[in-house]
Scaffold this motif. Structure first.
Motif, PDB file in Angstrom:
ATOM      1  N   GLY A 146     -19.748 114.653   2.108  1.00  0.00           N
ATOM      2  CA  GLY A 146     -19.061 115.087   3.319  1.00  0.00           C
ATOM      3  C   GLY A 146     -19.956 115.334   4.517  1.00  0.00           C
ATOM      4  N   ASP A 147     -21.222 114.920   4.452  1.00  0.00           N
ATOM      5  CA  ASP A 147     -22.160 115.123   5.562  1.00  0.00           C
ATOM      6  C   ASP A 147     -21.768 114.200   6.721  1.00  0.00           C
ATOM      7  OD1 ASP A 147     -24.300 115.196   7.336  1.00  0.00           O
ATOM      8  OD2 ASP A 147     -25.801 115.411   5.756  1.00  0.00           O
ATOM      9  N   GLU A 148     -21.100 114.771   7.719  1.00  0.00           N
ATOM     10  CA  GLU A 148     -20.597 113.944   8.823  1.00  0.00           C
ATOM     11  C   GLU A 148     -21.712 113.457   9.735  1.00  0.00           C
ATOM     12  OE1 GLU A 148     -16.889 114.919  10.736  1.00  0.00           O
ATOM     13  OE2 GLU A 148     -16.567 116.561   9.309  1.00  0.00           O
ATOM     14  N   ASP A 187     -16.408 109.749   9.335  1.00  0.00           N
ATOM     15  CA  ASP A 187     -17.821 109.953   9.035  1.00  0.00           C
ATOM     16  C   ASP A 187     -18.032 110.814   7.791  1.00  0.00           C
ATOM     17  OD1 ASP A 187     -18.562 108.433  11.201  1.00  0.00           O
ATOM     18  OD2 ASP A 187     -18.790 110.140  12.555  1.00  0.00           O
ATOM     19  N   ALA A 188     -16.971 111.465   7.289  1.00  0.00           N
ATOM     20  CA  ALA A 188     -17.073 112.245   6.050  1.00  0.00           C
ATOM     21  C   ALA A 188     -16.770 111.400   4.818  1.00  0.00           C
ATOM     22  CB  ALA A 188     -16.126 113.437   6.104  1.00  0.00           C
ATOM     23  N   LEU A 207     -15.769 120.334  -0.985  1.00  0.00           N
ATOM     24  CA  LEU A 207     -15.904 119.019  -0.380  1.00  0.00           C
ATOM     25  C   LEU A 207     -15.295 117.930  -1.254  1.00  0.00           C
ATOM     26  CD1 LEU A 207     -19.507 119.538   0.983  1.00  0.00           C
ATOM     27  CD2 LEU A 207     -17.474 119.110   2.379  1.00  0.00           C
ATOM     28  N   ARG A 242     -11.548 116.902  -0.520  1.00  0.00           N
ATOM     29  CA  ARG A 242     -11.159 115.949   0.528  1.00  0.00           C
ATOM     30  C   ARG A 242     -10.991 114.553  -0.061  1.00  0.00           C
ATOM     31  NH1 ARG A 242     -16.349 114.875   0.197  1.00  0.00           N
ATOM     32  NH2 ARG A 242     -17.232 113.060   1.254  1.00  0.00           N
TER      33      ARG A 242
END
Length: 386
Positions: free
Chosen positions: A24-26, A102-103, A223, A226
């Motif tokens: 999930g690091d956008e 982006d996630a 995370l 999602r």
């Protein structure tokens, strides 16, 4: 695993990033979108000039993780455990995960034979509290079993409580189920579900973002949710307290434009308070698989209408029902009194009273009419012939 596109691109580069970047690091996702996999991998391995959007401290931490990463070993370990690495653009990649922007995961480690992309096309998430009640476990297992019998894939997180009940319900129906883990798929967590997750891998799929051997953390659980929300067509929250992590799955589904559903529970139960809060918003109340399928399924896949039983009075003509309703329950009444109560003529009332006598609803008492014993019993039980 598909073929590599150079030493830093394709599966090898993405396996490297799965070890370096957190799920999930956008910021990392934006790097991949703007610079591409090969350039991001090269810059991380070089450890020199930072990529934009991170502090020097964070860049140093990422560079340290990059130096320790060994994607070739990760892919070999995965292959030995029967795990494949699925990347965006692969034929097995579920396109709906791209809705995360982006996630989006850099890739997914998949254990099991079926195609993840095909199964995700007709899937529903069933999630909820770990410390669930017997009611919640029963509802989750029944719901999952009925969904599986209807041809739906049941997706959950493999955890204790509602997740485990949902997986077991689908397995018991010989149906399809997917467990999305917050750790490496070669090391099932929780340990107490090792046998269950093994069964899921044999009959369904076990999926995760983290490379082999990686462990779960509280943030990784949140995370992971999602992915569950994005992978499926809708999310059902069966039981959840106000601080339950499973609510994050429902809220993620709402943000992604997926159907969000909740199963109501007792208003006195703290474990249903979170679900009720969802239902006060945009979530839809559901009670069984038919209602879930009506929302997430194809046009015309409707739940049956909810009706009470058809009782004898339902079959009476309206005029006869009016005359019957006009008779008092504690005494006989004349035809004139019945006519006044039913707002009709005396002759019409008499005709209807004889009809009701033939059906066993009333009987003659001298010059009056009275409800029969059968009708009186129905009144006392709250089931007046109706």
């Amino acid at each position: 695993m598909t073929g590599a596109a150079g030493p830093d691109g394709g599966p090898l580069g993405r396996a490297f990033l799965a070890r370096v970047l957190e799920p999930g690091d956008e910021v990392g996702g934006r790097w991949l979108r703007e610079f591409g996999v090969e350039e991001v991998v090269r810059r991380l391995r070089d450890g020199g000039r930072p990529l934009p959007g991170v502090s020097g401290v964070r860049w140093s931490g990422l560079a340290a993780r990059a130096r320790a990463a060994d994607p070739e070993r990760d892919l070999e370990t995965a292959g030995a455990a029967g795990v494949r690495f699925v990347c965006p653009g692969d034929t097995e990649w579920p396109a709906q995960l791209d809705d995360l922007g982006d996630a989006r995961p850099t890739g997914l480690w998949v254990r099991g034979r079926p195609s993840l992309r095909m199964w995700a096309l007709r899937s529903v998430a069933v999630v909820g509290a770990r410390a669930c009640t017997a009611y919640g476990a029963h509802v989750a297992a029944t719901l999952a079993s009925e969904l599986a019998e209807r041809g739906w894939v049941v997706v959950s997180g493999g955890a204790y409580g509602i997740d485990g009940a949902a997986h077991r319900g689908a397995l018991a129906a010989q149906g399809a189920t997917v467990a999305v883990l917050a750790c490496g798929v070669d090391r099932p967590y929780p340990r107490g579900h090792a046998a269950l997750i093994g069964r899921i891998a044999e009959q369904g799929l076990v999926v995760g973002e983290l490379p082999p051997g990686d462990h779960p953390t509280p943030s990784r659980f949140i995370l992971r949710n999602r992915v569950i929300a994005a992978l499926t067509r809708g999310t059902v929250v069966v039981e959840a307290a106000c601080r339950s992590g499973s609510l994050a799955t429902g809220r993620a589904a709402q943000r992604l434009g997926r159907y969000t559903m909740g199963v109501p529970g007792p208003v006195t139960s703290a474990l249903s308070a979170g679900v009720h809060e969802l239902l006060r918003g945009e979530a839809v109340l559901v009670t069984d698989a038919a209602e879930v399928a009506e929302l997430v399924g194809a046009i015309g896949e409707l739940a049956p209408a909810r009706r009470g039983p058809v009782l004898p009075r339902d079959l009476l003509e309206p005029a006869a029902r009016s005359v019957l309703a006009a008779l008092p329950g504690d005494r006989a009444a004349s035809a004139e009194e019945a006519a006044r109560g039913a707002r009709t003529s005396r002759d019409e009332a008499i005709a209807r009273l004889y009809e009701l006598r033939a059906l066993g609803y009333v009987e003659r008492h001298g010059d009056g009419w009275k409800l029969t014993r059968q009708a009186m019993i129905s009144v006392r039980q709250g089931r007046r012939p109706c």
